[in-house]
Design an enzyme around this catalytic site. Structure first.
Site, short mmCIF file in Angstrom:
data_model
loop_
_atom_site.label_atom_id
_atom_site.label_comp_id
_atom_site.label_asym_id
_atom_site.label_seq_id
_atom_site.Cartn_x
_atom_site.Cartn_y
_atom_site.Cartn_z
N TRP A 130 0.84 -1.20 0.00
CA TRP A 130 0.00 0.00 0.00
C TRP A 130 0.88 1.25 0.00
O TRP A 130 1.88 1.33 0.73
CB TRP A 130 -0.90 -0.03 1.25
CG TRP A 130 -1.80 1.16 1.39
CD1 TRP A 130 -2.51 1.77 0.41
CD2 TRP A 130 -2.07 1.88 2.59
NE1 TRP A 130 -3.23 2.81 0.93
CE2 TRP A 130 -2.97 2.91 2.27
CE3 TRP A 130 -1.66 1.75 3.92
CZ2 TRP A 130 -3.45 3.81 3.22
CZ3 TRP A 130 -2.13 2.63 4.86
CH2 TRP A 130 -3.03 3.65 4.51
N ASP A 211 -1.24 -6.01 9.09
CA ASP A 211 -2.17 -4.92 8.78
C ASP A 211 -3.49 -5.55 8.36
O ASP A 211 -3.55 -6.24 7.33
CB ASP A 211 -1.57 -4.06 7.64
CG ASP A 211 -2.45 -2.86 7.31
OD1 ASP A 211 -3.51 -2.68 7.94
OD2 ASP A 211 -2.06 -2.10 6.40
N ALA A 213 -7.04 -4.40 7.35
CA ALA A 213 -7.90 -3.26 7.05
C ALA A 213 -9.21 -3.68 6.39
O ALA A 213 -10.07 -2.84 6.14
CB ALA A 213 -7.16 -2.27 6.15
N LYS A 246 -13.36 0.27 6.40
CA LYS A 246 -14.06 -0.39 5.29
C LYS A 246 -15.20 -1.27 5.78
O LYS A 246 -16.30 -1.20 5.27
CB LYS A 246 -13.08 -1.25 4.47
CG LYS A 246 -11.66 -0.77 4.42
CD LYS A 246 -11.42 0.36 3.43
CE LYS A 246 -10.09 1.00 3.74
NZ LYS A 246 -9.49 1.75 2.67
#
Ligand code: LMR
Length: 396
Positions: A130, A211, A213, A246
């Protein structure tokens, strides 16, 4: 002082967001920034969020400070969402969790903690990763290096090369992993690959910084957390940065958490006190609003059931679009195999076209994806799928 500053070009994702907004063309297609969209192209507030927000606003009696660790009820609810209530690490009280401003806050805070302990640490990230991982991690003073990850030929993971790279890392090296829905490629590790990776991480004494997300937007809330749960069950130490942007659609509210697994409860307490001190020195206290909503949804059985259904609906829509776009591309671009899109998970796929082709899509057809050809699948709609596939056919 400030006269010396040179202007910088904004991050490619934010640059694209601005370019899309400025484009007056009604047929424009936004496959840029990673926000979920519905069939009308909107990013609606989830009904469970609306309800929880209404109840919370009616009940709230003060806007006084919450504290640097954030909402403790939220932190505990996030532990159970990420790991499951009966996870051995939670039972052994080895997990400490702090509320953060989004997943970004969690990534930055985790990096600050690592720097505090070992300032010369190198964080190893996937190739590619990312766009904001670098700024968040290097901003704390740590260095970044890359390990092989995406296999452009298959649209999957170069797992052998990834394992081999991990085998060469020195003990204590930090490896940043994506729990699921890899951003930007959509290529995820299978359960078997997580197990193989675990063996190498254990043998080499590496520190995983995971991570997460997109929990719930890939295969499901449980499956998407498989790697995090496995690593926290088997390893002495893990850091996990979580975002609610999200899966709760709370993007602008900045809701996240950093979960730290330590060897003992006492070590956890010490590390947690350091995290709280670091947070106090950066943002002092996290914003309350979004975390209070998440807390209420997770703790209220009716709202929770409703939210679970909403997450499933987002996931099913993305999976359906993956199938449909492959069908459309088969018709309009039969010379090229795009079937990998259906095997990938989450919002993103690396489309695998050149920068020139990406730019031609943007300038000639008003289709927006980042220059590396990352596309946000959720930006496709039943009424633009064919337009998209025809546009691709013209630039290939
Ligand atoms: C993305 O990757 O597009 C999202 O995570 C939004 C962002 O902040 O970059």
């Amino acid at each position: 002082m400030f006269e010396r500053l040179e202007p910088v070009i904004p991050d490619p994702i934010l640059r694209l967001m601005a370019a899309y907004r400025a484009d007056p063309e009604p047929r424009k297609v936004d496959l840029g920034i990673g926000v979920y969209r519905d069939d009308r192209g909107d990013t609606p507030i989830l009904p469970s969020v609306r309800q929880a927000e209404r109840i919370m606003l009616a009940r709230q009696e003060t806007k006084s400070y919450v504290g640097s660790a954030g909402n403790l009820g939220y932190n505990a609810a996030m532990d159970r969402l990420v790991l499951a209530a009966d996870h051995p690490a939670l039972v052994a009280k080895r997990v400490r969790t702090i509320q953060t401003p989004g997943g970004c806050g969690a990534l930055r805070l985790g990096a600050e903690l690592i720097r505090l302990v070992r300032p010369d640490s190198i964080v190893h990230v996937s190739t590619p990763t990312w766009a904001n991982h670098g700024p968040l991690i290097c901003g704390s003073g740590l260095k970044l290096e890359h390990y092989p990850y995406f296999d452009a030929a298959s649209g999957g993971v170069q797992f052998g090369a990834m394992l081999a790279a991990f085998e060469r890392l020195p003990a204590g090296a930090v490896v940043l992993l994506h729990a699921s829905c890899h951003n930007p490629t959509g290529a995820d590790l299978s359960a078997g690959q997580w197990r193989e990776l675990l063996a190498v991480v254990q043998r080499r004494g590496l520190l995983p910084f995971i991570d997460m997300a997109y929990q719930g937007l890939g295969e499901g809330l449980e499956a998407d957390a498989f790697g995090v749960r496995l690593f926290c069950a088997e390893l002495p130490e893990v850091l996990c940065a979580v975002s609610c942007s999200k899966n709760f659609g709370l993007y602008r509210e900045r809701v996240g958490s950093l979960h730290l697994l330590s060897t003992t409860a006492a070590a956890g307490d010490a590390a947690f006190s350091q995290l709280v001190r670091l947070a106090r020195g950066i943002w002092s206290m996290p914003p309350d609003h979004g975390a209070a909503i998440v807390h209420d949804i997770l703790e209220d059985p009716r709202l929770r059931a409703q939210w679970l259904e909403e997450v499933s609906a987002m996931r099913r829509r993305i999976q359906g679009l993956r199938h449909e776009v492959v069908q459309q591309l088969k018709v309009h671009c039969p010379q090229r195999d795009f079937s990998f899109i259906e095997r990938q998970r989450g919002m993103f796929s690396f489309f695998g076209i050149s920068v020139e082709q990406v730019q031609a899509l943007r300038t000639q057809h008003h289709v927006y994806m980042t220059d590396d050809s990352r596309m946000n699948i959720a930006g496709l709609r039943p009424d633009n799928l064919e337009y998209f596939a025809r546009a691709v056919a013209q630039v290939l």
